[in-house]
Design an enzyme around this catalytic site. Structure first.
Site, PDB file in Angstrom:
ATOM      1  N   GLU A 178       0.820  -1.219   0.000  1.00 61.72           N
ATOM      2  CA  GLU A 178       0.000   0.000   0.000  1.00 61.72           C
ATOM      3  C   GLU A 178       0.849   1.261   0.000  1.00 61.72           C
ATOM      4  OE1 GLU A 178      -3.166  -0.210   2.869  1.00 61.72           O
ATOM      5  OE2 GLU A 178      -4.144  -1.525   1.405  1.00 61.72           O
ATOM      6  N   ASP A 368       6.024  21.087 -35.456  1.00 67.28           N
ATOM      7  CA  ASP A 368       5.309  20.772 -34.221  1.00 67.28           C
ATOM      8  C   ASP A 368       3.931  20.188 -34.535  1.00 67.28           C
ATOM      9  OD1 ASP A 368       4.090  21.489 -31.370  1.00 67.28           O
ATOM     10  OD2 ASP A 368       6.261  21.768 -31.215  1.00 67.28           O
ATOM     11  N   ARG A 445      -7.703  19.317 -22.253  1.00 65.18           N
ATOM     12  CA  ARG A 445      -7.420  19.807 -23.611  1.00 65.18           C
ATOM     13  C   ARG A 445      -8.265  19.035 -24.633  1.00 65.18           C
ATOM     14  NH1 ARG A 445      -1.990  20.404 -27.345  1.00 65.18           N
ATOM     15  NH2 ARG A 445      -2.252  22.579 -27.794  1.00 65.18           N
ATOM     16  N   ASN A 482      -0.002  16.270 -22.922  1.00 64.46           N
ATOM     17  CA  ASN A 482      -0.664  17.543 -22.650  1.00 64.46           C
ATOM     18  C   ASN A 482      -1.889  17.524 -21.756  1.00 64.46           C
ATOM     19  OD1 ASN A 482       0.828  19.691 -23.816  1.00 64.46           O
ATOM     20  ND2 ASN A 482       0.493  18.715 -25.793  1.00 64.46           N
ATOM     21  N   GLY A 531       5.184  22.026 -21.842  1.00 63.68           N
ATOM     22  CA  GLY A 531       6.391  22.620 -21.247  1.00 63.68           C
ATOM     23  C   GLY A 531       6.930  21.670 -20.201  1.00 63.68           C
ATOM     24  N   ASP A 536      11.687  15.831 -14.873  1.00 63.89           N
ATOM     25  CA  ASP A 536      12.245  15.117 -13.735  1.00 63.89           C
ATOM     26  C   ASP A 536      13.422  14.264 -14.207  1.00 63.89           C
ATOM     27  OD1 ASP A 536      11.167  12.353 -14.492  1.00 63.89           O
ATOM     28  OD2 ASP A 536       9.308  13.511 -14.385  1.00 63.89           O
ATOM     29  N   GLU A 613      17.011  41.914 -37.255  1.00 59.68           N
ATOM     30  CA  GLU A 613      16.851  40.788 -36.324  1.00 59.68           C
ATOM     31  C   GLU A 613      17.466  39.509 -36.888  1.00 59.68           C
ATOM     32  OE1 GLU A 613      12.835  41.919 -33.790  1.00 59.68           O
ATOM     33  OE2 GLU A 613      12.623  41.363 -35.897  1.00 59.68           O
TER      34      GLU A 613
HETATM   35  C1  GLA Z   1       2.334  21.681 -25.763  1.00 58.48           C
HETATM   36  C2  GLA Z   1       3.800  22.000 -25.919  1.00 58.48           C
HETATM   37  C3  GLA Z   1       3.990  23.064 -26.952  1.00 58.48           C
HETATM   38  C4  GLA Z   1       3.401  22.609 -28.267  1.00 58.48           C
HETATM   39  C5  GLA Z   1       1.941  22.240 -28.091  1.00 58.48           C
HETATM   40  C6  GLA Z   1       1.378  21.612 -29.343  1.00 58.48           C
HETATM   41  O1  GLA Z   1       1.642  22.732 -25.191  1.00 58.48           O
HETATM   42  O2  GLA Z   1       4.365  22.359 -24.704  1.00 58.48           O
HETATM   43  O3  GLA Z   1       5.356  23.380 -27.097  1.00 58.48           O
HETATM   44  O4  GLA Z   1       4.142  21.515 -28.740  1.00 58.48           O
HETATM   45  O5  GLA Z   1       1.760  21.326 -27.019  1.00 58.48           O
HETATM   46  O6  GLA Z   1       0.057  21.250 -29.207  1.00 58.48           O
END
Ligand code: GLA
Length: 726
Positions: A178, A368, A445, A482, A531, A536, A613
């Site tokens: 446990e 992404d 989400r 996420n 993020g 960890d 830039e």
């Molecule tokens: C998360 C990640 C982001 C991006 C989105 C895409 O929030 O942290 O950097 O990759 O998902 O849905």
């Protein structure tokens, strides 16, 4: 080489690293008592500091007869168990098949092994036979024949002692675990502060420091992942400890799921610390002959403040937790399209971004979220890992080829653990997602979590991924996650094993990542969970870097990266220059200075940048490459406390040989009639002459007299001081 000694006459185990000593003793009635963890004490055995006094309401083992002075309730114990007279937070709690829960652990034997132990199916620090030794102590409950093995890995030069535990059922009847903590540490003396790292999505790892009070104080996660809210790294620090002085202890849990770290100050002002898998919604059934392995905790003791401790962790994580070719190799400077386009892109748009970025010297282009299934927003498509060729206007391998043709590497995003209800995968296998029969699940989400405790589910996703990755030449993969887990129910397990699912999920995740890493050893994998929601040391065993935070506001990042630096090396911290996401304007060079305290890259649409830039980007990348070694492999010094929000934030990297340093400073605000700021550097050699902006100074002058900062003339101005030995 003898870092672990057993002193036969005194029955004392004596563990030594370069700057710490750890001792425990087998005492009356074969009780394993904790003696000491702290500064080296020469050849002394700290055996006469144990107080045995008759105390009311603190009972005594039966074998003690009329002696009322020996009590498990008051003694510092090495690994406490529930039910037999220690009323503090317990390390182990077992329910037997007769419904009882009393456990009496007695010392049985030990073994010393060369090298560092590993743990089946779980991440662990690794070190070879010249670097580490292992002590295994066996404790036993003779009534039920449960054996508990305490593992200690002593990594001498890094000042790390690791802890782990296994529980074996040698009895015929099954037992239900446990609570199995990986660490129990009793500190019989001292006035300690409890240092933890709290946060939220887009603001992770904020340092909190409070005095330890009577009662239990704890942090933890029940989200299925280690979480944005509390990091599985905590510290005990003397109330006067600072960056450069005083005693402190770090405890880093190599685990990416539910965890608990608790400190309890007891009736006699002793402090007990426990750390392990969160006992809430945790059970594990052990039948005869079965073994349960608890994850590892890495402990570091420093007598010289926080920075010494942090640098031990940085080296240990970078070189003995992270694996694969990227752990010591230079990582490419990347551009990620997420904040530049979100879901709204085509293959042509990506190529246009890649071309611009390549011309500025960016080395890796990352596509992404949004390249697969029906995925133009976050309401659908997860689980359908087929390339959306219509959106890209070509196959993935064609896109990869064209990106490679620009002289860049190519990477893609995945979120393998989740599924959208609006997906072909969910329509075909609704029972693969965590939902409790008869209940409507909590959505996060607008997506559900796949049951990664199941091999069939993992195998399906693995096959779908390899179909894509085998065909296209992919150099980098961002592994995202996420949402927090809820509605846990595994259709493949019986009722009495449902409490195992959160841990089995994490084991499944590790198995998957291990398999993926072995199949694509040249692919760099970056971890991510909105993020830093799963930042960890456990994840870092599989992914050598982790996207630190979805918050790319440079000024907020100062605090996030400050907190992260206590336990994690700069080489693990994913950080990018972005457009100004919160609306706060920060100069382009300052965004780069802060992003350079990490893996470095860009997260914006280069087509929207001015020529000036773009020229700056070229310069920044050159600068980053010039400083790469001192940033990623050097020692790290927090020169200011970001939580105090002073007028300046400053940090410093120093090469291991002390011949090179880089100091970065960001002015947090402009002040009228600025009184001037001197920043004292650290880690240099006292008598070595150094060059700073063409002027010569001895190290001592830079460390004690400091450098005088220029007055900030614009908001969030920044400076990099490169310092080299003459
Ligand atoms: C998360 C990640 C982001 C991006 C989105 C895409 O929030 O942290 O950097 O990759 O998902 O849905």
């Amino acid at each position: 080489m003898e870092w672990i000694k057993y002193h036969e006459a005194e029955k004392v185990f004596d563990l030594r690293t370069e700057n710490s000593t750890y001792q425990m003793q087998v005492r009356e009635y074969d009780t394993l008592v904790h003696l000491y963890y702290g500064c080296p004490v020469g050849d002394s055995l700290i055996t006469d500091r144990i107080v045995c006094v008759d105390r009311g309401f603190s009972g005594n083992p039966y074998e003690a007869g009329k002696d009322k002075t020996f009590s498990l309730d008051t003694l510092p114990q090495e690994y406490s168990s529930f039910g037999s007279g220690d009323y503090r937070e317990s390390a182990l709690d077992i329910r037997y098949d007769n419904g009882t829960r009393t456990l009496g652990l007695r010392y049985e034997g030990y073994e010393i092994i060369k090298g560092k132990y590993s743990i089946p199916g779980l991440p662990a620090m690794y070190a070879d036979e010249n670097e580490a030794e292992t002590l295994v102590i066996t404790l036993r409950d003779d009534v039920q024949d449960v054996r508990v093995k305490l593992y200690y890995g002593v990594v001498k030069d890094l000042d790390v002692i690791t802890r782990s535990v296994s529980v074996e059922n040698h009895g015929q009847a099954p037992v239900q675990l446990e609570r199995v903590m990986s660490l129990c540490l009793d500190q019989p003396y001292g006035d300690w502060d409890w240092m933890t790292f709290y946060g939220k999505h887009e603001m992770e790892r904020q340092l909190s420091r409070t005095p330890i009070h009577h009662g239990v104080q704890s942090v933890g996660s029940l989200r299925g992942a280690s979480s944005h809210q509390y990091n599985p790294f905590v510290m005990l620090a003397d109330k006067n400890a600072t960056e450069t002085s005083g005693e402190c202890y770090g405890f880093s849990f190599l685990y990416s799921g539910n965890f608990l770290a608790a400190a309890e100050k007891d009736q006699f002002d002793q402090t007990r610390l426990i750390m392990g898998i969160h006992p809430e919604n945790f059970e594990f059934l052990l039948r005869e002959g079965e073994i349960f392995h608890a994850p590892e905790v890495m402990m570091v003791y420093s007598a010289e403040g926080f920075e010494k401790m942090s640098n031990c962790y940085h080296k240990a994580v970078r070189e003995h937790v992270c694996r694969g070719r990227f752990k010591l190799e230079r990582r490419p400077v990347l551009i990620n399209n997420w904040e530049g386009t979100y879901f709204d892109f085509t293959g042509e748009k990506l190529l246009e971004m890649a071309k611009e970025a390549a011309s500025c010297g960016v080395e890796l282009f990352v596509m992404d979220d949004g390249w697969f299934g029906k995925r133009d927003d976050d309401n659908s498509g997860l689980g359908d890992w087929q390339v959306n060729e219509k959106k890209l206007g070509c196959t993935l391998s064609e896109l990869a080829e064209r990106i490679h043709g620009l002289g860049m590497k190519f990477g893609i995003w995945y979120e393998p653990e989740c599924v959208s209800e609006d997906s072909d995968l969910y329509r075909a296998h609704p029972d693969w997602a965590f939902t409790v029969p008869g209940r409507r699940p909590n959505r996060g989400r607008n997506q559900l979590v796949l049951d990664f405790s199941r091999e069939d589910v993992r195998n399906h996703i693995f096959d779908e991924m390899t179909k894509v990755l085998d065909k296209a030449d992919v150099d980098y993969l961002k592994w995202d996650f996420n949402r927090s887990i809820s509605d846990i129910y595994c259709a493949a397990l019986p009722a009495d094993r449902q409490g195992e699912v959160p841990h089995r999920y994490v084991l499944g995740l590790y198995e998957f990542l291990d398999r993926l890493g072995k199949r694509y050893p040249d692919m760099l994998i970056e971890g991510c969970s909105g993020g830093g929601g799963r930042f960890d040391a456990g994840m870092l065993h599989y992914t050598s870097q982790i996207w630190c935070s979805d918050d790319t506001d440079t000024i907020e990042r100062l605090k996030i990266q400050y907190g992260t630096s206590f336990a994690y090396p700069v080489s693990a911290v994913g950080s990018h220059v972005s457009a100004c996401p919160t609306g706060r304007f920060v100069p382009f060079e300052t965004r780069a200075a802060v992003a350079m305290a990490g893996t470095f890259g860009y997260e914006l649409d280069p087509a929207k940048l001015s020529e000036e830039e773009k020229t700056q980007i070229r310069g920044q990348i050159e600068e980053f490459k010039k400083y790469y070694d001192v940033i990623h492999f050097g020692d790290y010094y927090r020169l200011t406390n970001a939580m105090e929000e002073g007028p300046y934030a400053a940090w410093e990297f120093v090469s291991e040989d002390g011949n090179e340093a880089l100091v970065s400073v960001v002015a947090s605000r402009v002040r009228a009639n600025d009184p001037g700021v001197r920043i004292r550097l650290r880690g240099l050699k006292e008598n070595q002459m150094y060059l700073v902006n063409g002027v010569e100074y001895p190290g001592g002058a830079l460390m004690h007299g400091g450098i005088l900062l220029e007055e900030a003339k614009k908001e969030y101005q920044s400076w990099n001081y490169h310092i080299t030995a003459k």
